[in-house]
Design an enzyme around this catalytic site. Sequence first.
Site, PDB file in Angstrom:
ATOM      1  N   ARG A   9       0.917  -1.191   0.116  1.00 16.00           N
ATOM      2  CA  ARG A   9      -0.072  -0.045  -0.002  1.00 16.00           C
ATOM      3  C   ARG A   9       0.924   1.249   0.000  1.00 16.00           C
ATOM      4  O   ARG A   9       0.948   1.891  -0.978  1.00 16.00           O
ATOM      5  CB  ARG A   9      -0.902   0.056   1.309  1.00 16.00           C
ATOM      6  CG  ARG A   9      -2.218   0.980   1.181  1.00 16.00           C
ATOM      7  CD  ARG A   9      -1.853   2.252   1.900  1.00 16.00           C
ATOM      8  NE  ARG A   9      -1.081   2.362   2.976  1.00 16.00           N
ATOM      9  CZ  ARG A   9      -0.547   3.490   3.644  1.00 16.00           C
ATOM     10  NH1 ARG A   9      -0.585   4.605   2.789  1.00 16.00           N
ATOM     11  NH2 ARG A   9      -0.240   3.488   4.967  1.00 16.00           N
ATOM     12  N   ASP A  10       1.580   1.344   1.110  1.00 16.27           N
ATOM     13  CA  ASP A  10       2.198   2.630   1.216  1.00 16.27           C
ATOM     14  C   ASP A  10       3.505   2.698   0.193  1.00 16.27           C
ATOM     15  O   ASP A  10       3.902   3.867  -0.414  1.00 16.27           O
ATOM     16  CB  ASP A  10       3.020   2.711   2.748  1.00 16.27           C
ATOM     17  CG  ASP A  10       3.402   4.019   2.975  1.00 16.27           C
ATOM     18  OD1 ASP A  10       3.664   4.947   2.365  1.00 16.27           O
ATOM     19  OD2 ASP A  10       3.707   4.172   4.451  1.00 16.27           O
ATOM     20  N   HIS A 206       3.616   3.543  13.156  1.00 16.86           N
ATOM     21  CA  HIS A 206       4.112   3.729  11.692  1.00 16.86           C
ATOM     22  C   HIS A 206       5.458   4.777  11.666  1.00 16.86           C
ATOM     23  O   HIS A 206       5.064   6.147  11.926  1.00 16.86           O
ATOM     24  CB  HIS A 206       3.154   4.063  10.647  1.00 16.86           C
ATOM     25  CG  HIS A 206       3.342   4.078   9.304  1.00 16.86           C
ATOM     26  ND1 HIS A 206       2.887   3.124   8.441  1.00 16.86           N
ATOM     27  CD2 HIS A 206       3.886   4.873   8.580  1.00 16.86           C
ATOM     28  CE1 HIS A 206       3.373   3.638   7.192  1.00 16.86           C
ATOM     29  NE2 HIS A 206       3.971   4.783   7.401  1.00 16.86           N
ATOM     30  N   HIS A 208       8.911   6.429   9.917  1.00 13.64           N
ATOM     31  CA  HIS A 208       9.636   6.574   8.792  1.00 13.64           C
ATOM     32  C   HIS A 208      11.277   6.616   9.117  1.00 13.64           C
ATOM     33  O   HIS A 208      11.567   7.070  10.240  1.00 13.64           O
ATOM     34  CB  HIS A 208       9.300   7.778   7.948  1.00 13.64           C
ATOM     35  CG  HIS A 208       7.982   7.460   7.223  1.00 13.64           C
ATOM     36  ND1 HIS A 208       7.628   8.239   6.399  1.00 13.64           N
ATOM     37  CD2 HIS A 208       7.338   6.248   7.097  1.00 13.64           C
ATOM     38  CE1 HIS A 208       6.429   7.866   5.797  1.00 13.64           C
ATOM     39  NE2 HIS A 208       6.503   6.766   6.270  1.00 13.64           N
ATOM     40  N   CYS A 239      10.021   9.022   0.321  1.00 11.92           N
ATOM     41  CA  CYS A 239       9.292   9.956   1.265  1.00 11.92           C
ATOM     42  C   CYS A 239       8.750  10.850   0.286  1.00 11.92           C
ATOM     43  O   CYS A 239       9.346  11.409  -0.458  1.00 11.92           O
ATOM     44  CB  CYS A 239      10.220  10.378   2.179  1.00 11.92           C
ATOM     45  SG  CYS A 239       9.219  11.849   3.074  1.00 11.92           S
ATOM     46  N   ASN A 248       9.706   4.713   4.238  1.00 15.25           N
ATOM     47  CA  ASN A 248       9.468   3.610   5.319  1.00 15.25           C
ATOM     48  C   ASN A 248      10.549   2.701   5.955  1.00 15.25           C
ATOM     49  O   ASN A 248      11.450   2.478   5.347  1.00 15.25           O
ATOM     50  CB  ASN A 248       8.619   2.494   4.623  1.00 15.25           C
ATOM     51  CG  ASN A 248       6.969   3.289   4.273  1.00 15.25           C
ATOM     52  OD1 ASN A 248       6.392   3.597   5.144  1.00 15.25           O
ATOM     53  ND2 ASN A 248       6.854   3.090   3.280  1.00 15.25           N
TER      54      ASN A 248
END
Length: 309
Positions: A9-10, A206, A208, A239, A248
Amino acid sequence: MTISEVGLRDGLQSISTIMPTEAKVEWIAREYEAGVREIEVGSFVSTALLPQMADTEAVIKAALNFPGLIVAVLVPNRRGCEAAIAAGAHKISLPLSVSETHSKKNLNRGHPAMLAEISACLDLVNAQPSHQKPHFEVGLATAFGCSIEGAVSAQQVYELAQQVVDRGVPEIGLSDTTGMGNPTQLEELVTGIWDRLGNQVLSSVHLHNTRGQGLANVLKAVELGITTIDSSLGGLGGCPYAPGASGNIVTEDLVFLLESMGYHTGIDLEKLLAARHAVAALLPSESWYGFTAEAGLPTGWVPTVPTND
Ligand code: MG
């Protein structure tokens, strides 16, 4: 310890390549084989804006065939939530930016409108029979800082968290959307929320790695008692606010950190590295991050046996 893989997804929503459905299912199968038991497989967003996610319903249907896999999906609003429930997702996450400027830019809605969507989602979820009721979570985005507004205060995070929980949302998550967080800040936010709203409402983060603080923040989170960490295979996705920078946390490096410290993830790192190579071959033009894959496993590394917990 649960590692929630968000690359599908991300990661995929951040790159222009559109991965075919069969390739996404192969990605899921490879990580499942390595022992990963929670995967965010897509999002129900505008397919005009994010054509990479247009097949989310089909990917969910395929992912539901893997026994014991928690199939998670992201939704921005009530309509997405409806689609997620219809598709049979186990877990539905809705992002809510603590920075209202970011919320308006990202989802075209300020806080009142977002909170109304959240209540509407909750009504839909709660209307499901208990045996098929999905888990609903609101992820507090930009909780550690905003690319537009700059600093986000802990007070702003607490106030919005309170409003979300007051509406009946059972769980919230904390997201360092912009990679501005540090371990001291993470401790303040996590303990601040637990003190105000109870330990049950927050168990996932979540984070980064945009500025190299990803695993330092993870370490603080797991020491505090956070039990679910999001990450992306090969750190896929970058990013969106800093072109060329990594975004991520890399799943492979996260598993190495946790397993080498004695935290049980249920993930076989050798198989996970094999999954990385297989998925990287499906996306040859993307940047793949991660130190463990570069360096290889240390001599004498004992692979863990997946136990699905
Ligand atoms: Mg992310």
